[in-house]
Structures are given as C-alpha cells and as structure tokens.
Design a protein around this motif. Sequence first.
Motif, PDB file in Angstrom:
ATOM      1  N   ASP A 146      33.392 -28.237  -2.217  1.00 46.99           N
ATOM      2  CA  ASP A 146      34.049 -28.974  -1.133  1.00 46.99           C
ATOM      3  C   ASP A 146      34.557 -30.335  -1.602  1.00 46.99           C
ATOM      4  N   GLU A 147      33.744 -31.027  -2.398  1.00 44.94           N
ATOM      5  CA  GLU A 147      34.150 -32.351  -2.897  1.00 44.94           C
ATOM      6  C   GLU A 147      35.392 -32.243  -3.784  1.00 44.94           C
ATOM      7  N   ARG A 148      35.411 -31.245  -4.627  1.00 46.65           N
ATOM      8  CA  ARG A 148      36.567 -31.073  -5.520  1.00 46.65           C
ATOM      9  C   ARG A 148      37.797 -30.559  -4.766  1.00 46.65           C
ATOM     10  N   LYS A 149      37.587 -29.811  -3.692  1.00 46.19           N
ATOM     11  CA  LYS A 149      38.720 -29.385  -2.862  1.00 46.19           C
ATOM     12  C   LYS A 149      39.410 -30.607  -2.262  1.00 46.19           C
ATOM     13  N   GLN A 150      38.597 -31.557  -1.814  1.00 42.44           N
ATOM     14  CA  GLN A 150      39.159 -32.782  -1.253  1.00 42.44           C
ATOM     15  C   GLN A 150      39.936 -33.548  -2.325  1.00 42.44           C
ATOM     16  N   ARG A 151      39.397 -33.625  -3.514  1.00 37.56           N
ATOM     17  CA  ARG A 151      40.096 -34.306  -4.606  1.00 37.56           C
ATOM     18  C   ARG A 151      41.379 -33.562  -4.997  1.00 37.56           C
ATOM     19  N   ALA A 152      41.345 -32.228  -4.902  1.00 35.29           N
ATOM     20  CA  ALA A 152      42.544 -31.433  -5.188  1.00 35.29           C
ATOM     21  C   ALA A 152      43.630 -31.728  -4.161  1.00 35.29           C
ATOM     22  N   ASP A 153      43.246 -31.847  -2.882  1.00 26.92           N
ATOM     23  CA  ASP A 153      44.217 -32.201  -1.844  1.00 26.92           C
ATOM     24  C   ASP A 153      44.830 -33.573  -2.121  1.00 26.92           C
ATOM     25  N   GLU A 154      44.002 -34.519  -2.537  1.00 26.56           N
ATOM     26  CA  GLU A 154      44.500 -35.856  -2.869  1.00 26.56           C
ATOM     27  C   GLU A 154      45.447 -35.809  -4.056  1.00 26.56           C
ATOM     28  N   ALA A 155      45.142 -34.955  -5.034  1.00 24.06           N
ATOM     29  CA  ALA A 155      46.010 -34.826  -6.206  1.00 24.06           C
ATOM     30  C   ALA A 155      47.376 -34.268  -5.807  1.00 24.06           C
ATOM     31  N   VAL A 156      47.390 -33.304  -4.890  1.00 18.59           N
ATOM     32  CA  VAL A 156      48.653 -32.729  -4.414  1.00 18.59           C
ATOM     33  C   VAL A 156      49.475 -33.804  -3.718  1.00 18.59           C
TER      34      VAL A 156
END
Length: 103
Positions: free
Chosen positions: A77-87
């Motif tokens: 979940d934490e990395r999903k949030q970071r992935a969204d921020e990267a996008v």
Amino acid sequence: MIDIEGLLSSISDEDMAKIKGIAQSLTEKEEPQVKESDPVLPIDANMMKKIMGLMGQFNKEDYRTRLIEDLKPMLSDERKQRADEAVKFLQLMDVLPLLKGLF
C-alpha cells in the motif's frame, strides 16, 4: 534535458494563482459563485484552447506511466501511494514546458 528549476522559477505566484483559478473553474460542477474579491481572469478562446490542451496533456498516458500502473498490483500500500505520486510527477514534468509558453 529540461531545465526544471528554470521553468519553475519563471512561473510567478500570480501566474500560479491564475492557473489554480482556471483549473478550479474547469473542474467545478456547479455554477461558480463570484465574490467581489475574486480577480476576473481575461480568458479568450485562444487561451481556453491552450488550457484545454494542457488538461489533456496532464492526463495523457505514456509508456512510463503505463509501466508504473502495471506494477502497482504487486506493490504494498505504501509503495502504491508512492507510485501514484511518481505518475503525477511525470505528468507534471510533461506539462511544465507547455506552461512556460502559456504566460
């Protein structure tokens, strides 16, 4: 390579306020209520066309964003949030050069 610092420093606080106001007016579903303190933005048809192009560019998907989206199911979940921020960051970097020519 794009000079990000130069692009960001060339956008004034007033320009950012205008962009924010335009974006809010485009995303409002109800009729906006104009306050006396709200500045009137001089938007002609040409400016609106450029703004709509920017909005379309911001939501544009490319190979980088597709890769991140395809990897998200395998992330915590934490990395999903970071992935969204990267996008969002990648999309912002694509739009910044267009903003420079807008103002």
